[in-house]
Design an enzyme around this catalytic site. Structure first.
Site, PDB file in Angstrom:
ATOM      1  N   HIS A  13     -24.769  -3.107 -52.381  1.00 50.19           N
ATOM      2  CA  HIS A  13     -26.088  -2.497 -52.256  1.00 50.19           C
ATOM      3  C   HIS A  13     -25.961  -1.249 -51.382  1.00 50.19           C
ATOM      4  O   HIS A  13     -24.888  -0.958 -50.844  1.00 50.19           O
ATOM      5  CB  HIS A  13     -27.102  -3.481 -51.673  1.00 50.19           C
ATOM      6  CG  HIS A  13     -26.805  -3.945 -50.284  1.00 50.19           C
ATOM      7  ND1 HIS A  13     -25.708  -4.722 -49.965  1.00 50.19           N
ATOM      8  CD2 HIS A  13     -27.462  -3.737 -49.106  1.00 50.19           C
ATOM      9  CE1 HIS A  13     -25.703  -4.972 -48.665  1.00 50.19           C
ATOM     10  NE2 HIS A  13     -26.761  -4.392 -48.120  1.00 50.19           N
TER      11      HIS A  13
ATOM     12  N   HIS B 159     -27.334  -0.198 -48.468  1.00 52.33           N
ATOM     13  CA  HIS B 159     -27.541  -0.117 -47.024  1.00 52.33           C
ATOM     14  C   HIS B 159     -26.317   0.529 -46.363  1.00 52.33           C
ATOM     15  O   HIS B 159     -25.176   0.332 -46.806  1.00 52.33           O
ATOM     16  CB  HIS B 159     -27.804  -1.500 -46.431  1.00 52.33           C
ATOM     17  CG  HIS B 159     -29.238  -1.926 -46.570  1.00 52.33           C
ATOM     18  ND1 HIS B 159     -29.639  -3.245 -46.537  1.00 52.33           N
ATOM     19  CD2 HIS B 159     -30.376  -1.203 -46.744  1.00 52.33           C
ATOM     20  CE1 HIS B 159     -30.966  -3.316 -46.676  1.00 52.33           C
ATOM     21  NE2 HIS B 159     -31.426  -2.094 -46.805  1.00 52.33           N
TER      22      HIS B 159
ATOM     23  N   ASP C 167     -24.465   0.100 -43.738  1.00 52.44           N
ATOM     24  CA  ASP C 167     -23.285  -0.620 -43.252  1.00 52.44           C
ATOM     25  C   ASP C 167     -22.378  -1.092 -44.389  1.00 52.44           C
ATOM     26  O   ASP C 167     -21.333  -1.698 -44.145  1.00 52.44           O
ATOM     27  CB  ASP C 167     -23.698  -1.814 -42.372  1.00 52.44           C
ATOM     28  CG  ASP C 167     -24.602  -2.809 -43.072  1.00 52.44           C
ATOM     29  OD1 ASP C 167     -25.440  -2.395 -43.882  1.00 52.44           O
ATOM     30  OD2 ASP C 167     -24.468  -4.021 -42.804  1.00 52.44           O
ATOM     31  N   HIS C 168     -22.776  -0.761 -45.635  1.00 49.91           N
ATOM     32  CA  HIS C 168     -21.951  -1.111 -46.790  1.00 49.91           C
ATOM     33  C   HIS C 168     -21.460   0.116 -47.564  1.00 49.91           C
ATOM     34  O   HIS C 168     -20.589  -0.016 -48.424  1.00 49.91           O
ATOM     35  CB  HIS C 168     -22.717  -2.033 -47.739  1.00 49.91           C
ATOM     36  CG  HIS C 168     -23.019  -3.375 -47.145  1.00 49.91           C
ATOM     37  ND1 HIS C 168     -22.332  -4.521 -47.484  1.00 49.91           N
ATOM     38  CD2 HIS C 168     -23.917  -3.755 -46.198  1.00 49.91           C
ATOM     39  CE1 HIS C 168     -22.803  -5.546 -46.788  1.00 49.91           C
ATOM     40  NE2 HIS C 168     -23.770  -5.101 -45.997  1.00 49.91           N
TER      41      HIS C 168
ATOM     42  N   HIS D  68     -32.204  -9.677 -51.639  1.00 49.02           N
ATOM     43  CA  HIS D  68     -32.156  -8.926 -50.386  1.00 49.02           C
ATOM     44  C   HIS D  68     -33.347  -7.972 -50.350  1.00 49.02           C
ATOM     45  O   HIS D  68     -34.165  -7.940 -51.283  1.00 49.02           O
ATOM     46  CB  HIS D  68     -30.818  -8.185 -50.295  1.00 49.02           C
ATOM     47  CG  HIS D  68     -30.507  -7.647 -48.940  1.00 49.02           C
ATOM     48  ND1 HIS D  68     -30.747  -8.344 -47.776  1.00 49.02           N
ATOM     49  CD2 HIS D  68     -29.972  -6.452 -48.554  1.00 49.02           C
ATOM     50  CE1 HIS D  68     -30.358  -7.616 -46.745  1.00 49.02           C
ATOM     51  NE2 HIS D  68     -29.893  -6.464 -47.192  1.00 49.02           N
TER      52      HIS D  68
ATOM     53  N   ASP E 265     -25.379  -8.635 -49.409  1.00 51.83           N
ATOM     54  CA  ASP E 265     -26.243  -9.355 -48.508  1.00 51.83           C
ATOM     55  C   ASP E 265     -27.269 -10.133 -49.326  1.00 51.83           C
ATOM     56  O   ASP E 265     -27.781  -9.638 -50.309  1.00 51.83           O
ATOM     57  CB  ASP E 265     -26.972  -8.394 -47.589  1.00 51.83           C
ATOM     58  CG  ASP E 265     -26.085  -7.682 -46.594  1.00 51.83           C
ATOM     59  OD1 ASP E 265     -24.873  -7.908 -46.624  1.00 51.83           O
ATOM     60  OD2 ASP E 265     -26.595  -6.871 -45.814  1.00 51.83           O
TER      61      ASP E 265
ATOM     62  N   HIS F 271     -19.878 -11.117 -42.199  1.00 52.41           N
ATOM     63  CA  HIS F 271     -21.128 -10.376 -41.972  1.00 52.41           C
ATOM     64  C   HIS F 271     -21.949 -11.018 -40.850  1.00 52.41           C
ATOM     65  O   HIS F 271     -23.117 -11.344 -40.990  1.00 52.41           O
ATOM     66  CB  HIS F 271     -21.946 -10.314 -43.276  1.00 52.41           C
ATOM     67  CG  HIS F 271     -22.977  -9.229 -43.305  1.00 52.41           C
ATOM     68  ND1 HIS F 271     -24.270  -9.428 -42.883  1.00 52.41           N
ATOM     69  CD2 HIS F 271     -22.918  -7.944 -43.709  1.00 52.41           C
ATOM     70  CE1 HIS F 271     -24.963  -8.319 -43.031  1.00 52.41           C
ATOM     71  NE2 HIS F 271     -24.159  -7.392 -43.539  1.00 52.41           N
TER      72      HIS F 271
END
Length: 319
Positions: free
Chosen positions: A62, A64, A66-67, A139, A210, A268
């Site tokens: 996805h 976000h 942090d990914h 998510h 996530d 995570h």
């Protein structure tokens, strides 16, 4: 098939854990696949035994930060190094536009071909050895999990035994290797299975993050040899998990139990469970193991070799 974790923290990096990134090395191909690419992933690769020249596919769950915040930097560095032939990138809608915007405003051009594949549930890649399946997770934004299935391979063909049976070499060997029954010129019928060892059962690797607990994760993880599942929160913080649509340690374990997986590896983790706090990661491990004993905690640079499956023994009546 070897898994290496490059980042196991959630949201932000810590002194000991970078943000999300996992690799799957395929030694028979001399290549590896990357799952998520948080900021600093290229630095983690430099600290690992992996070679960026062997990077072949990237799967993003996805959008976000942090990914994905490490994705453009990694691709740009691979381009400057000039040691990557091609990279295929898979991810949700918007990923291609994100990379195009990064390239436009940073004036970056790759010296190797790339292709972004926008995914949707179902098979997203297949070749003679592997099938990659994508499944929807739950998510705050569109998110997907990935299931990599290694296809079954026939057992090793016993050439010496074939020679001893005076089977002429050539195309017949190929037929026997595939398990076919061949009739020789002298009338003998030879069954390929009699000349081959036990078939190698393909392994199954699943990556889910996530997500809060959902049926989609259970479906994707069915009978997996290894399930990597996020466990952002401890069970006592389940209200936070539901509010932020993340999983607790017990949710990850419930997915593994329901799906009948062989090994669960949690990742995570929220920085709130760092050493010195009231609840630590060992507490999350105990919570998960109470439900699913075959659970491990991931940490940065932890590697895990996915074992091969044995052929199930036949059940003979009367025994």
């Amino acid at each position: 098939m070897q898994i290496t974790f490059l980042g196991t923290s959630s949201g932000v990096p810590t002194r000991s854990r970078n943000v999300s990134s996992v690799t799957l090395r395929l030694p028979q191909r001399a290549e590896f696949w990357l799952f998520d690419c948080g900021e600093g992933t290229q630095h983690q690769l430099l600290r690992s035994e992996l070679k960026t020249s062997q990077l072949r596919r990237i799967f993003i769950t996805h959008l976000h930060g942090d990914h994905i915040f490490g994705l453009m930097g990694l691709l740009a560095s691979c381009g400057l190094a000039g040691n990557v032939d091609r990279v295929d990138i898979y991810g949700p809608p918007g990923l291609n536009e994100y990379l195009k915007a990064c390239g436009k405003y940073s004036h970056t051009r790759f010296s190797f071909p790339t292709q972004v594949h926008t995914v949707s549930p179902g098979i997203i890649y297949e070749d003679e050895e592997y099938t990659v399946i994508c499944g929807a997770l739950k998510h705050r934004v569109t998110a997907f999990g990935y299931r990599i299935v290694e296809k079954d391979r026939p057992g090793r063909f016993d050439v010496e035994k074939a020679k001893a049976l005076k089977i002429p070499s050539g195309p017949i060997y190929g037929q026997l290797k595939r398990g076919e029954t061949v009739t020789l010129d002298d009338g003998r019928k030879i069954q390929g299975k009699d000349l081959c060892g036990e078939p190698e059962i393909g392994r199954k690797f699943v990556y889910c993050t996530d997500t809060v607990y959902c049926d989609g994760a259970v479906d994707l993880a069915q009978d997996a040899d290894v399930l990597i599942h996020e466990a952002t929160f401890a069970h006592q913080d389940s209200q936070l998990a539901f509010e932020r649509l993340h999983s607790t340690s017990t949710m990850a374990a419930q997915v593994a139990l329901s799906a009948g997986v062989k090994q669960l590896i949690m990742t995570h983790f929220s920085p709130r469970y760092a050493p010195g706090n009231n609840i630590g990661l060992e507490d999350l491990l105990k919570e998960a193991q109470a439900i699913f004993p075959k659970t491990k905690l991931a940490y940065d640079f932890f590697s895990y070799e996915i074992p091969r499956r044995r052929v199930p023994e036949l059940v003979v009546e009367g025994r």
